[in-house]
Design a protein around this motif. Structure first.
Motif, mmCIF file in Angstrom:
data_model
loop_
_atom_site.group_PDB
_atom_site.id
_atom_site.type_symbol
_atom_site.label_atom_id
_atom_site.label_comp_id
_atom_site.label_asym_id
_atom_site.label_seq_id
_atom_site.Cartn_x
_atom_site.Cartn_y
_atom_site.Cartn_z
ATOM 1 N N PRO A 23 0.839 -1.210 0.000
ATOM 2 C CA PRO A 23 0.000 0.000 0.000
ATOM 3 C C PRO A 23 0.866 1.248 0.000
ATOM 4 O O PRO A 23 2.030 1.209 0.387
ATOM 5 C CB PRO A 23 -0.786 -0.135 1.303
ATOM 6 C CG PRO A 23 0.135 -0.896 2.206
ATOM 7 C CD PRO A 23 0.870 -1.865 1.315
ATOM 8 N N ALA A 25 0.230 3.975 1.812
ATOM 9 C CA ALA A 25 0.308 4.456 3.193
ATOM 10 C C ALA A 25 0.724 3.292 4.107
ATOM 11 O O ALA A 25 1.051 2.210 3.642
ATOM 12 C CB ALA A 25 -1.035 5.019 3.614
ATOM 13 N N SER A 27 0.659 0.127 6.260
ATOM 14 C CA SER A 27 -0.130 -1.096 6.085
ATOM 15 C C SER A 27 -0.932 -1.414 7.339
ATOM 16 O O SER A 27 -0.435 -1.323 8.462
ATOM 17 C CB SER A 27 0.799 -2.260 5.754
ATOM 18 O OG SER A 27 0.078 -3.461 5.656
ATOM 19 N N GLN A 28 -2.193 -1.826 7.147
ATOM 20 C CA GLN A 28 -3.048 -2.204 8.266
ATOM 21 C C GLN A 28 -2.811 -3.649 8.699
ATOM 22 O O GLN A 28 -2.986 -4.000 9.864
ATOM 23 C CB GLN A 28 -4.512 -2.035 7.879
ATOM 24 C CG GLN A 28 -4.894 -0.625 7.509
ATOM 25 C CD GLN A 28 -6.379 -0.506 7.227
ATOM 26 O OE1 GLN A 28 -7.210 -0.874 8.059
ATOM 27 N NE2 GLN A 28 -6.729 -0.009 6.057
ATOM 28 N N GLN A 54 -6.698 -0.431 -0.336
ATOM 29 C CA GLN A 54 -7.443 -0.294 0.922
ATOM 30 C C GLN A 54 -6.517 -0.207 2.127
ATOM 31 O O GLN A 54 -6.981 -0.145 3.269
ATOM 32 C CB GLN A 54 -8.398 -1.492 1.112
ATOM 33 C CG GLN A 54 -9.300 -1.804 -0.060
ATOM 34 C CD GLN A 54 -10.041 -0.587 -0.583
ATOM 35 O OE1 GLN A 54 -10.707 0.116 0.186
ATOM 36 N NE2 GLN A 54 -9.940 -0.348 -1.880
ATOM 37 N N GLY A 55 -5.208 -0.219 1.870
ATOM 38 C CA GLY A 55 -4.257 -0.082 2.963
ATOM 39 C C GLY A 55 -3.700 -1.379 3.500
ATOM 40 O O GLY A 55 -3.119 -1.406 4.596
#
Length: 283
Positions: A23, A25, A27-28, A54-55
């Motif tokens: 991603p 940004a 990462s989730q 979606q991250g």
């Protein structure tokens, strides 16, 4: 965004190829996408790219003897489905644990990718799992479209063609892709037994399935031409130690006329991902 290719060593002495989708940004979590039998990782690219948007960090990989993990003719591969679980899946988990040590790890297994959860030596490095169209392959429990031809595949086609060719020539037969002999012959044994892999491989494997204790969400498609509700319930019944739930999805629920067993990972099914997968990833 492009993916990064990683060649991963395994404890079995062979190497497998994975793709990493990062991603932009932070990462989730890391989502490991374990493919269906005979479906190369490239077919999951739409879904993997969407996950990164979606991250999430998405990882796809090809099992030994399939796709980019074929380093010579597939007839030379010694792979079986059990070796995929013993060597290939742990190699991916090793890579993810070393590269993203602080991230949650979600196993998203399509068909056999869900089965492999119960065949690995351990799922301790996985936080939760989502299975998609994953059910017992016992042919008499298949959905009617597959059950009508399964007897021909398992009793005639495979035992006749595979020993002669030295592998399963799926590309020429237009049935899945080329598959190693060991994979196809092992799968045949399982699909002819009412208790599938547990019935053939015995108590030790039954205990492996029972030892899995991570939460599992099973996504089932009502029009799946291969996996019936009974077959999906049978497979997930082997996970006796895991908290489980099943979600049944109708094509009309996502504005489609058909979903089926293969294809949910293509862009046209984005509504399915948004409605049914995003919440499970965040749980």
């Amino acid at each position: 965004m492009t993916y990064l290719t990683q060649v991963l060593p395994t404890a079995g002495g062979h190497k497998i190829t994975a793709r990493l989708y990062l991603p932009q940004a932070e990462s989730q979590a890391v989502v490991i996408i374990a493919s269906a039998t005979g479906v190369a990782q490239r077919h999951y690219e739409d879904f993997a790219r969407w996950l990164s948007c979606q991250g999430y960090t998405a990882v796809t990989f090809d099992y030994d003897g399939i796709g980019e993990s074929v380093d010579r003719h597939v007839k030379r591969s010694q792979a079986t489905m059990l070796s995929w679980a013993r060597y290939d899946c742990p190699a991916v988990l090793d890579y993810v644990a070393q590269t993203f040590p602080q991230q949650r790890r979600i196993w998203l297994g399509h068909s056999v990718g869900g089965h492999l959860l119960g065949m690995m030596d351990s799922t301790d490095r996985i936080d939760r799992a989502i299975t998609v169209a994953a059910g017992s392959g016992y042919w008499l429990h298949n959905s009617p479209p597959t059950k009508r031809v399964a007897w021909l595949i398992w009793y005639l086609l495979v035992p006749t063609v595979v020993p002669v060719a030295g592998y399963f020539p799926g590309d020429r037969l237009n049935i899945m892709c080329d598959l190693p002999k060991g994979v196809m012959m092992q799968w045949r044994k399982w699909c002819l037994h009412p208790r599938y892999v547990v019935g053939v491989e015995g108590e030790a494997l039954a205990q492996r399935f029972a030892s899995v204790d991570i939460p599992i969400t099973a996504l089932r498609f009502s029009d799946d031409e291969m996996m019936s509700r009974r077959s999906i319930e049978t497979l997930h019944g082997f996970f006796t130690g895991a908290p489980k739930k099943m979600v049944t999805i109708e094509p009309a629920d996502i504005g489609q006329k058909r979903i089926g067993h293969i294809g949910w990972h293509k862009n046209r099914y984005r509504a399915l991902w948004e409605r049914y997968i995003l919440d499970e990833l965040a749980a």
